[in-house]
Scaffold this motif. Sequence first.
Motif, short mmCIF file in Angstrom:
data_model
loop_
_atom_site.label_atom_id
_atom_site.label_comp_id
_atom_site.label_asym_id
_atom_site.label_seq_id
_atom_site.Cartn_x
_atom_site.Cartn_y
_atom_site.Cartn_z
N GLN A 76 30.06 27.46 10.54
CA GLN A 76 30.65 26.84 11.73
C GLN A 76 31.67 25.81 11.27
O GLN A 76 31.33 24.80 10.65
CB GLN A 76 29.56 26.18 12.58
CG GLN A 76 30.05 25.36 13.75
CD GLN A 76 30.89 26.14 14.76
OE1 GLN A 76 32.12 26.05 14.74
NE2 GLN A 76 30.23 26.93 15.60
N SER B 286 25.49 26.05 22.95
CA SER B 286 25.71 25.21 21.78
C SER B 286 24.42 25.02 20.98
O SER B 286 24.43 25.03 19.74
CB SER B 286 26.27 23.85 22.20
OG SER B 286 26.52 23.03 21.10
N THR C 31 23.32 28.51 12.77
CA THR C 31 24.34 28.04 11.82
C THR C 31 23.71 27.73 10.47
O THR C 31 22.66 27.08 10.39
CB THR C 31 25.04 26.79 12.38
OG1 THR C 31 25.75 27.13 13.57
CG2 THR C 31 26.02 26.22 11.37
N ASP D 245 23.82 28.15 19.06
CA ASP D 245 24.75 28.22 17.94
C ASP D 245 24.22 27.38 16.77
O ASP D 245 24.26 27.82 15.62
CB ASP D 245 26.12 27.72 18.38
CG ASP D 245 27.18 27.87 17.31
OD1 ASP D 245 27.86 28.90 17.28
OD2 ASP D 245 27.33 26.94 16.49
N ASP E 271 33.33 30.84 12.65
CA ASP E 271 33.77 30.51 14.01
C ASP E 271 34.14 29.04 14.06
O ASP E 271 33.78 28.26 13.17
CB ASP E 271 32.65 30.80 15.02
CG ASP E 271 33.18 31.15 16.40
OD1 ASP E 271 34.29 30.70 16.74
OD2 ASP E 271 32.49 31.88 17.14
N LYS F 274 31.38 26.64 19.68
CA LYS F 274 29.92 26.71 19.64
C LYS F 274 29.32 27.48 20.81
O LYS F 274 28.12 27.40 21.07
CB LYS F 274 29.33 25.29 19.59
CG LYS F 274 29.74 24.54 18.32
CD LYS F 274 29.04 23.21 18.18
CE LYS F 274 27.67 23.32 17.57
NZ LYS F 274 26.59 23.48 18.53
N ASN F 275 30.14 28.23 21.53
CA ASN F 275 29.58 28.99 22.66
C ASN F 275 30.12 30.41 22.71
O ASN F 275 30.32 30.99 23.77
CB ASN F 275 29.86 28.27 23.98
CG ASN F 275 31.33 27.99 24.23
OD1 ASN F 275 32.11 27.86 23.29
ND2 ASN F 275 31.71 27.88 25.48
#
Length: 395
Positions: free
Chosen positions: A121, A148, A155, A151, A103, A106-107
């Motif tokens: 990420q 965030s 990560t 995330d 991705d 972050k949301n």
Amino acid sequence: MLKSVSKIENVLNRIRCRLARYKGLRAPIENKKIVVDNFFGRGYGDNPKYIIDEVLRQDSSIDIVWLINDHVDVKEFPAGIRTVKIGSPKAAYEYATAHIWIDNVKNNFKGIKRPEQFFLQTWHGGIAFKKIEKAAESHLDPGYVEASKKDSKITDVILSDSKWVTNSIRDNFWYDGEILETGFPRNDAFFKNTKETEKRIRRFYNVSSNIKIVLYAPTFRNNVKIEDQRFLYEINGTKIKEACEKRFGGQYVFLERVHPNVACQINIPVGDFVKSANDYPDMQDLLVAADVLITDFSSSVFDFILSKHRVFLFAKDYDQYIANERELNFNIKEDLPFLFANSENELIQNINRYDDEKGKKAVEELISSFGLKEDGHASERVAKVLLNIMEEKNN
């Protein structure tokens, strides 16, 4: 009545997604499957595009699932990629069963991450004008901040292209995991096949090979109504292109591209040599093809300068932006080698007085100061990491 139907359908879709996710969590992880999102399904672009191109070049058997929104043309995707609607039950199932997630925001909620899964990420920013995440927390929606933080907890690796970005991630991302200074895969585009990229952009916009491009790419405002943001982005593309023709020679076309957060809500007036660039999936292609970049506070500047130096900053709301939006990492009127304008007339004056030799030298010094790691091989490094992870699981 339509709103009621839409609300009911949204509730039903959430239920279907939960059921699909539950089913997926009970299924085995598919070791050679990667699920990819680019900015909430925007299309085939940014860092994920270049990573996947390289992964498939090295191993075409990898199952790539790319999440798309309703505005994306599936014909833009190369062979070997399956497209699935973002936010759908199918997407929920793919997330639950994929070995690797990629991705660049972050949301984006992906569901429950299983212990065997790996989340890369890639982040869509980089060296930035604007303070971000923790440094801008007071200006961010609390829901975003919470998303965030979640995330960051799931990560496994974040990518960086410089000491500057690595320090920013450490300071601002609520993250203490691994950071790989591989360079940004999207920036490989500035080192490879640039002539082909330029031809592709000119074919897309139906302009001849002798016509150069001036790209206008302003960022968004969090605290300004959309109707007022339209005023902020208004610019006389014809006058700007004519100023570039007068100063730099040759013919130009003016392309305008606004930030993905507001692209669907901003109508850009077009003409023979003034065109909207919102419909092109990959911002990096546009940067590679452009001869001149005009922006306000977009981090795209720090990608563009890898191969070009004609950057002009233009913001009608500079003082209001700093007061109401975000603090900046730089005093853009003093710390950076880019001419700044508060008005369109001042922008044209800056174009008229631009010194190519001084501009190029100043940009080279700036690149050196950031400690950039860009060399055109970032995609290869990242693909190797992902393929090794899948190989280790097989063993």
